[in-house]
Motif scaffolding. Sequence first.
Motif, PDB file in Angstrom:
ATOM      1  N   MET A 123      -3.953   6.694  -2.570  1.00  0.00           N
ATOM      2  CA  MET A 123      -3.194   5.748  -1.718  1.00  0.00           C
ATOM      3  C   MET A 123      -3.314   4.308  -2.227  1.00  0.00           C
ATOM      4  SD  MET A 123      -1.679   7.550   0.435  1.00  0.00           S
ATOM      5  CE  MET A 123      -0.989   6.542   1.720  1.00  0.00           C
ATOM      6  N   VAL A 178      -0.098   3.011  -3.523  1.00  0.00           N
ATOM      7  CA  VAL A 178       0.846   2.818  -2.417  1.00  0.00           C
ATOM      8  C   VAL A 178       0.592   1.474  -1.751  1.00  0.00           C
ATOM      9  CG1 VAL A 178       1.709   3.744  -0.244  1.00  0.00           C
ATOM     10  CG2 VAL A 178       0.930   5.298  -2.021  1.00  0.00           C
ATOM     11  N   ALA A 179      -0.695   1.194  -1.509  1.00  0.00           N
ATOM     12  CA  ALA A 179      -1.044  -0.062  -0.845  1.00  0.00           C
ATOM     13  C   ALA A 179      -0.725  -1.243  -1.756  1.00  0.00           C
ATOM     14  CB  ALA A 179      -2.519  -0.050  -0.474  1.00  0.00           C
ATOM     15  N   GLY A 238       3.156  -1.495  -2.124  1.00  0.00           N
ATOM     16  CA  GLY A 238       3.967  -1.305  -0.920  1.00  0.00           C
ATOM     17  C   GLY A 238       4.831  -2.501  -0.558  1.00  0.00           C
ATOM     18  N   GLN A 243       9.936   5.646   0.645  1.00  0.00           N
ATOM     19  CA  GLN A 243       9.441   7.013   0.825  1.00  0.00           C
ATOM     20  C   GLN A 243      10.089   7.963  -0.199  1.00  0.00           C
ATOM     21  OE1 GLN A 243       7.491   8.142   3.522  1.00  0.00           O
ATOM     22  NE2 GLN A 243       7.886  10.341   3.577  1.00  0.00           N
ATOM     23  N   TRP A 259       8.766   7.432  -3.750  1.00  0.00           N
ATOM     24  CA  TRP A 259       7.460   8.064  -3.962  1.00  0.00           C
ATOM     25  C   TRP A 259       7.616   9.575  -4.100  1.00  0.00           C
ATOM     26  CZ3 TRP A 259       3.373   5.987  -5.820  1.00  0.00           C
ATOM     27  CH2 TRP A 259       3.032   4.668  -5.524  1.00  0.00           C
ATOM     28  N   LEU A 271       6.421  11.756  -7.289  1.00  0.00           N
ATOM     29  CA  LEU A 271       5.433  12.841  -7.210  1.00  0.00           C
ATOM     30  C   LEU A 271       5.998  14.158  -7.743  1.00  0.00           C
ATOM     31  CD1 LEU A 271       3.767  12.111  -3.728  1.00  0.00           C
ATOM     32  CD2 LEU A 271       2.894  11.568  -6.012  1.00  0.00           C
ATOM     33  N   PRO A 306       0.409   1.537   4.484  1.00  0.00           N
ATOM     34  CA  PRO A 306       1.402   2.582   4.238  1.00  0.00           C
ATOM     35  C   PRO A 306       1.751   3.309   5.538  1.00  0.00           C
ATOM     36  CG  PRO A 306      -0.448   2.760   2.711  1.00  0.00           C
ATOM     37  CD  PRO A 306      -0.827   1.727   3.720  1.00  0.00           C
ATOM     38  N   GLU A 355       4.417   8.410   7.529  1.00  0.00           N
ATOM     39  CA  GLU A 355       5.265   9.341   6.775  1.00  0.00           C
ATOM     40  C   GLU A 355       4.818   9.449   5.313  1.00  0.00           C
ATOM     41  OE1 GLU A 355       8.139  11.216   7.714  1.00  0.00           O
ATOM     42  OE2 GLU A 355       7.047  10.885   9.574  1.00  0.00           O
ATOM     43  N   LEU A 356       4.486   8.292   4.759  1.00  0.00           N
ATOM     44  CA  LEU A 356       4.075   8.256   3.351  1.00  0.00           C
ATOM     45  C   LEU A 356       2.692   8.899   3.175  1.00  0.00           C
ATOM     46  CD1 LEU A 356       5.481   7.285   0.889  1.00  0.00           C
ATOM     47  CD2 LEU A 356       4.516   5.015   1.207  1.00  0.00           C
ATOM     48  N   ARG A 357       1.819   8.667   4.136  1.00  0.00           N
ATOM     49  CA  ARG A 357       0.490   9.301   4.081  1.00  0.00           C
ATOM     50  C   ARG A 357       0.639  10.816   4.081  1.00  0.00           C
ATOM     51  NH1 ARG A 357      -3.751   5.844   5.211  1.00  0.00           N
ATOM     52  NH2 ARG A 357      -3.093   3.764   5.805  1.00  0.00           N
ATOM     53  N   LEU A 376       3.183  12.523   3.049  1.00  0.00           N
ATOM     54  CA  LEU A 376       3.727  12.945   1.757  1.00  0.00           C
ATOM     55  C   LEU A 376       2.594  13.102   0.734  1.00  0.00           C
ATOM     56  CD1 LEU A 376       6.434  13.200   0.000  1.00  0.00           C
ATOM     57  CD2 LEU A 376       6.045  10.809  -0.573  1.00  0.00           C
ATOM     58  N   PHE A 377       1.678  12.147   0.722  1.00  0.00           N
ATOM     59  CA  PHE A 377       0.575  12.207  -0.241  1.00  0.00           C
ATOM     60  C   PHE A 377      -0.415  13.321   0.094  1.00  0.00           C
ATOM     61  CE2 PHE A 377       0.668   9.010  -3.548  1.00  0.00           C
ATOM     62  CZ  PHE A 377       1.831   8.347  -3.215  1.00  0.00           C
ATOM     63  N   PHE A 414       1.094  16.430  -1.121  1.00  0.00           N
ATOM     64  CA  PHE A 414       1.045  16.495  -2.582  1.00  0.00           C
ATOM     65  C   PHE A 414      -0.360  16.897  -3.050  1.00  0.00           C
ATOM     66  CE2 PHE A 414       0.132  14.227  -6.607  1.00  0.00           C
ATOM     67  CZ  PHE A 414       1.018  14.895  -7.424  1.00  0.00           C
TER      68      PHE A 414
END
Lengths: 184, 84
Positions: free
Chosen positions: A1, A4-5, A8, A28, A31, A35, B67, B70-72, B74-75, B78
């Motif tokens: 993450m 992402v942070a 972002g 979203q 990303w 992935l 974040p 929703e993005l969390r 997704l990760f 994954f």
Amino acid sequence: MELVARHGGAMLRIARVYAPSAADEVVQEAWAELLTSLDRFEGRSSVKTWLFKILLNVARARGRKEGRSIPMSALEGDDEPAVPAERFQGQGHLWAGHWAAAPVAFPSDPAVRSETRKKLKAAIDELPALQREVMILRDVEEWDSQDVCNALGISDTNQRVLLHRARSRVRASLEAYFEGASHG
Amino acid sequence: MADDRQRHLDCIDVVELVSDYLDGAGSAEERVALEQHFLICGGCMRYVEQVRATVEAARETKDTPEPPEELRKLFRAFQASKKT
């Protein structure tokens, strides 16, 4: 993450250039695309520039879908001078080409900093699309010019011109704001 | 004999070169001409300081929002798919 942070804020700001009402979804989707295609990443660029290339594709596609496609001329912005010619002495004057109305120093008072940041952010958000992208990546996110060229698919010369125009416009906005504040 | 002709810049030219100057992206000749101009021109000196202040203030507008959930998700999905 952590990635992402770290990215972002910049991703959202760039997504808003093309799809202001769906920026979260665009980020979203970018990303998700990254992935699912990680296996195809060849390491020829950094993950960062690859991520932003994907983001731009997704954001531009979304903008087109929403009928917000931006014509090429509006993407780059006009070729206007950094400072209007009226600010300088005209031809025929002894000091032609020198300041007629020279700039004054911006206030350095910490009390005005938070208001300045707000004005500056608004000024960046009003820039033509490519100028806005270059200024966000170079000056806000502190990317080097090569990474910006790779992510945006532009030449170094183009990048320098866009950054110059962007900084000039934002400086002019701040100057107008401070002048208004001192007279108001 | 050394060529002592130097590139002459008026203020109206200087303002178009400041962004490259701050990034160290212009030519050496341009840099010398600009610095000589700044020595004698307070207006351009203040202009370059304004652009520098603009770039510095731009850096301070950087934000790192949390974040969204929703993005969390997704990760997490994954990462879970990689473990199987």
